[in-house]
Write a protein that holds these residues in place. Structure first.
Motif, PDB file in Angstrom:
ATOM      1  N   PHE A  90    -127.432 -13.430  80.981  1.00 33.98           N
ATOM      2  CA  PHE A  90    -126.750 -12.184  80.948  1.00 33.98           C
ATOM      3  C   PHE A  90    -125.459 -12.378  80.573  1.00 33.98           C
ATOM      4  N   CYS A  91    -124.825 -11.325  80.225  1.00 30.47           N
ATOM      5  CA  CYS A  91    -123.045 -11.356  79.949  1.00 30.47           C
ATOM      6  C   CYS A  91    -122.464 -11.884  81.229  1.00 30.47           C
ATOM      7  N   ASP A  92    -122.301 -13.061  81.374  1.00 24.28           N
ATOM      8  CA  ASP A  92    -121.479 -13.476  82.796  1.00 24.28           C
ATOM      9  C   ASP A  92    -120.032 -13.489  82.372  1.00 24.28           C
ATOM     10  N   PHE A  93    -119.224 -13.123  83.179  1.00 25.18           N
ATOM     11  CA  PHE A  93    -117.745 -13.256  82.814  1.00 25.18           C
ATOM     12  C   PHE A  93    -117.335 -14.550  82.378  1.00 25.18           C
ATOM     13  N   GLY A  94    -117.516 -15.640  82.854  1.00 20.92           N
ATOM     14  CA  GLY A  94    -117.095 -17.114  82.321  1.00 20.92           C
ATOM     15  C   GLY A  94    -117.492 -17.399  80.869  1.00 20.92           C
ATOM     16  N   PRO A  95    -118.825 -17.504  80.670  1.00 22.73           N
ATOM     17  CA  PRO A  95    -119.512 -17.897  79.463  1.00 22.73           C
ATOM     18  C   PRO A  95    -118.861 -16.992  78.170  1.00 22.73           C
ATOM     19  N   VAL A  96    -118.723 -15.675  78.611  1.00 24.78           N
ATOM     20  CA  VAL A  96    -118.327 -14.740  77.603  1.00 24.78           C
ATOM     21  C   VAL A  96    -116.706 -14.774  77.255  1.00 24.78           C
ATOM     22  N   VAL A  97    -115.848 -14.834  78.308  1.00 24.40           N
ATOM     23  CA  VAL A  97    -114.402 -14.987  77.934  1.00 24.40           C
ATOM     24  C   VAL A  97    -114.014 -16.393  77.404  1.00 24.40           C
ATOM     25  N   ASP A  98    -114.992 -17.358  77.705  1.00 26.24           N
ATOM     26  CA  ASP A  98    -114.655 -18.712  77.228  1.00 26.24           C
ATOM     27  C   ASP A  98    -114.896 -18.627  75.823  1.00 26.24           C
ATOM     28  N   LEU A  99    -115.539 -17.710  75.107  1.00 27.57           N
ATOM     29  CA  LEU A  99    -115.590 -17.642  73.734  1.00 27.57           C
ATOM     30  C   LEU A  99    -114.599 -17.079  72.917  1.00 27.57           C
ATOM     31  N   ALA A 100    -113.437 -16.294  73.718  1.00 30.22           N
ATOM     32  CA  ALA A 100    -112.350 -15.450  73.328  1.00 30.22           C
ATOM     33  C   ALA A 100    -111.677 -16.457  72.393  1.00 30.22           C
ATOM     34  N   THR A 101    -110.954 -16.114  71.464  1.00 33.60           N
ATOM     35  CA  THR A 101    -110.290 -16.898  70.225  1.00 33.60           C
ATOM     36  C   THR A 101    -108.768 -16.193  70.746  1.00 33.60           C
ATOM     37  N   SER A 102    -108.592 -15.112  71.401  1.00 31.93           N
ATOM     38  CA  SER A 102    -107.152 -14.640  71.574  1.00 31.93           C
ATOM     39  C   SER A 102    -106.942 -15.295  73.276  1.00 31.93           C
ATOM     40  N   ASP A 103    -105.780 -14.972  73.813  1.00 28.14           N
ATOM     41  CA  ASP A 103    -105.349 -15.631  75.056  1.00 28.14           C
ATOM     42  C   ASP A 103    -105.839 -14.926  76.100  1.00 28.14           C
ATOM     43  N   LEU A 112    -106.246 -11.965  81.782  1.00 30.41           N
ATOM     44  CA  LEU A 112    -107.595 -11.477  82.472  1.00 30.41           C
ATOM     45  C   LEU A 112    -108.001 -12.438  83.161  1.00 30.41           C
ATOM     46  N   ILE A 113    -107.999 -13.670  83.146  1.00 28.43           N
ATOM     47  CA  ILE A 113    -108.415 -14.504  84.012  1.00 28.43           C
ATOM     48  C   ILE A 113    -107.661 -14.486  85.386  1.00 28.43           C
ATOM     49  N   LEU A 114    -106.300 -14.330  85.311  1.00 31.02           N
ATOM     50  CA  LEU A 114    -105.409 -14.164  86.561  1.00 31.02           C
ATOM     51  C   LEU A 114    -106.075 -12.761  87.226  1.00 31.02           C
ATOM     52  N   VAL A 115    -106.114 -11.808  86.443  1.00 36.66           N
ATOM     53  CA  VAL A 115    -106.650 -10.364  87.228  1.00 36.66           C
ATOM     54  C   VAL A 115    -107.793 -10.559  87.784  1.00 36.66           C
ATOM     55  N   ASP A 116    -108.869 -11.377  87.213  1.00 37.43           N
ATOM     56  CA  ASP A 116    -110.095 -11.430  87.706  1.00 37.43           C
ATOM     57  C   ASP A 116    -109.976 -12.213  88.973  1.00 37.43           C
ATOM     58  N   PHE A 117    -109.261 -13.439  88.794  1.00 38.18           N
ATOM     59  CA  PHE A 117    -109.183 -14.229  90.161  1.00 38.18           C
ATOM     60  C   PHE A 117    -108.572 -13.505  91.270  1.00 38.18           C
ATOM     61  N   ILE A 118    -107.540 -12.683  91.275  1.00 36.23           N
ATOM     62  CA  ILE A 118    -106.987 -11.714  92.138  1.00 36.23           C
ATOM     63  C   ILE A 118    -108.029 -10.919  92.647  1.00 36.23           C
ATOM     64  N   LEU A 145    -115.295 -17.479  91.530  1.00 41.93           N
ATOM     65  CA  LEU A 145    -113.958 -17.890  91.643  1.00 41.93           C
ATOM     66  C   LEU A 145    -113.875 -19.136  91.026  1.00 41.93           C
ATOM     67  N   ASN A 146    -114.971 -19.744  90.369  1.00 47.55           N
ATOM     68  CA  ASN A 146    -114.925 -20.797  89.152  1.00 47.55           C
ATOM     69  C   ASN A 146    -115.700 -20.612  88.122  1.00 47.55           C
ATOM     70  N   PRO A 147    -115.586 -19.558  87.330  1.00 52.65           N
ATOM     71  CA  PRO A 147    -116.572 -19.061  86.069  1.00 52.65           C
ATOM     72  C   PRO A 147    -116.431 -19.903  84.993  1.00 52.65           C
ATOM     73  N   PHE A 148    -115.430 -20.907  85.036  1.00 51.52           N
ATOM     74  CA  PHE A 148    -115.358 -21.852  83.746  1.00 51.52           C
ATOM     75  C   PHE A 148    -115.920 -23.037  83.866  1.00 51.52           C
ATOM     76  N   ASN A 149    -116.832 -23.440  84.714  1.00 50.32           N
ATOM     77  CA  ASN A 149    -117.391 -24.722  85.223  1.00 50.32           C
ATOM     78  C   ASN A 149    -118.455 -25.059  84.333  1.00 50.32           C
ATOM     79  N   LYS A 150    -117.924 -25.580  83.021  1.00 50.38           N
ATOM     80  CA  LYS A 150    -118.686 -25.758  81.943  1.00 50.38           C
ATOM     81  C   LYS A 150    -119.800 -26.969  82.244  1.00 50.38           C
ATOM     82  N   GLY A 151    -119.304 -27.844  83.076  1.00 50.89           N
ATOM     83  CA  GLY A 151    -120.245 -29.099  83.475  1.00 50.89           C
ATOM     84  C   GLY A 151    -121.372 -28.778  84.015  1.00 50.89           C
ATOM     85  N   SER A 152    -121.448 -27.673  84.617  1.00 54.34           N
ATOM     86  CA  SER A 152    -122.638 -27.110  85.527  1.00 54.34           C
ATOM     87  C   SER A 152    -122.976 -25.735  85.206  1.00 54.34           C
TER      88      SER A 152
END
Length: 311
Positions: A177-190, A194-200, A259-266
């Motif tokens: 599904f359109c999960d936050f981490g995998p989608v935002v990881d594809l972004a070519t802009s900074d 967004l990551i800071l706001v999402d974490f807070i 809280l750790n949406p960008f854990n690519k290794g798993s």
């Protein structure tokens, strides 16, 4: 804007569960049956609480809204997942993908608040029964429910930051599904803001309600320990322990993924962890909060009896 040698992405490709094609029919059947049970079980709670006057008390009203959130969350994700299981991959427009992400935020995180206020309601009923009715009035109950939904709609405005991201060339989302981490990881802009706001937001919505829920159960446990009857203590602990197990399973997986949406290794591990709060918890909630409750059982029996008489 994308660079000259880049192409703006208009569709994402959801990869689903790669490597499980051999058992896709089994997985499809299992998830379809689970989805049907989730929808029927939770909608049954909504119908019973809405139609039975003796169930229109704060505890069951909160439960009705939790059941509603469960149905909406699973319906936002599971039909897409079932489609992906059959076709292995699925294309989805970027706008629809971000909309799904937004609804996942709203319906998933609103559960945190309803679980918290349900634990507060039980804590108030057990620890301060003499003043329960005056404190948890119908007006307060309605205000809490409206507050939960309205707060989530306000917080979900962070999705505006997702729409401002640029996606160029890369379009494969390693999820079902359109999960936050995998989608935002594809972004070519900074995406740092967004990551800071999402974490807070995730810390505020997940950690504090979880901490509040644990505190309420500690208070409940202290009161239960002072019950003179051993059978009474055993029954109370049995109910509380099942509720607490669901709370820990839900919050534990939600914290790990959110809280750790960008854990690519798993990524595969994150997929199965996501299934716990997307599928397993909505499946357990009707059992733990309702089917073990005598009032819900009696209401169900009464409804079935009325149906038989009208047939």
């Amino acid at each position: 804007m994308c660079e000259v040698n880049q192409t703006a992405v208009t569709e994402f490709l959801l990869l689903g569960f790669q490597g499980l094609q051999k058992i896709k029919i089994l997985l499809f059947t299992v998830f379809l049956l689970v989805y049907i049970v989730i929808v029927i079980g939770n909608l049954l709670i909504v119908i019973l609480v809405s139609s039975m006057d003796h169930l229109k008390i704060p505890m069951f009203i909160f439960l009705k809204h939790l059941a509603t959130a469960d149905v909406l969350l699973t319906t936002t994700i599971v039909p897409f997942m079932l489609d992906i299981l059959m076709v292995n991959e699925k294309k989805i427009l970027v706008g629809i993908c971000i909309a799904q992400m937004n609804f996942t935020f709203i319906f998933g995180f609103v559960q945190c608040f309803f679980i918290a206020i349900m634990s507060f309601d039980r804590c108030l009923a057990i620890c301060n029964p003499m003043h329960y009715t005056s404190i948890m009035s119908s007006r307060v109950c309605i205000m809490m429910i409206r507050g939960c939904w309205c707060l989530m709609l306000v917080i979900s405005n962070e999705i505006i930051l997702v729409f401002q991201l640029e996606f160029c060339n890369l379009s494969q989302v390693d999820s079902f599904f359109c999960d936050f981490g995998p989608v935002v990881d594809l972004a070519t802009s900074d995406p740092s803001l967004l990551i800071l706001v999402d974490f807070i937001v995730s810390v505020l919505i997940i950690f504090f309600p979880f901490a509040f829920t644990i505190v309420t159960y500690i208070c409940i446990s202290v009161v239960i320990l002072n019950i003179s009857s051993s059978s009474g203590r055993s029954k109370a602990f049995s109910t509380c322990s099942s509720h607490l197990a669901t709370v820990c399973a839900y919050y534990g997986t939600l914290m790990t993924v959110s809280l750790n949406p960008f854990n690519k290794g798993s990524s595969n591990l994150n997929k199965f962890l996501s299934l716990l709060y997307i599928v397993v918890t909505p499946l357990l909630n009707p059992v733990i909060y309702s089917l073990r409750n005598e009032e819900i059982k009696k209401a169900l029996e009464k409804m079935l009896s009325n149906l038989r008489e009208n047939m």
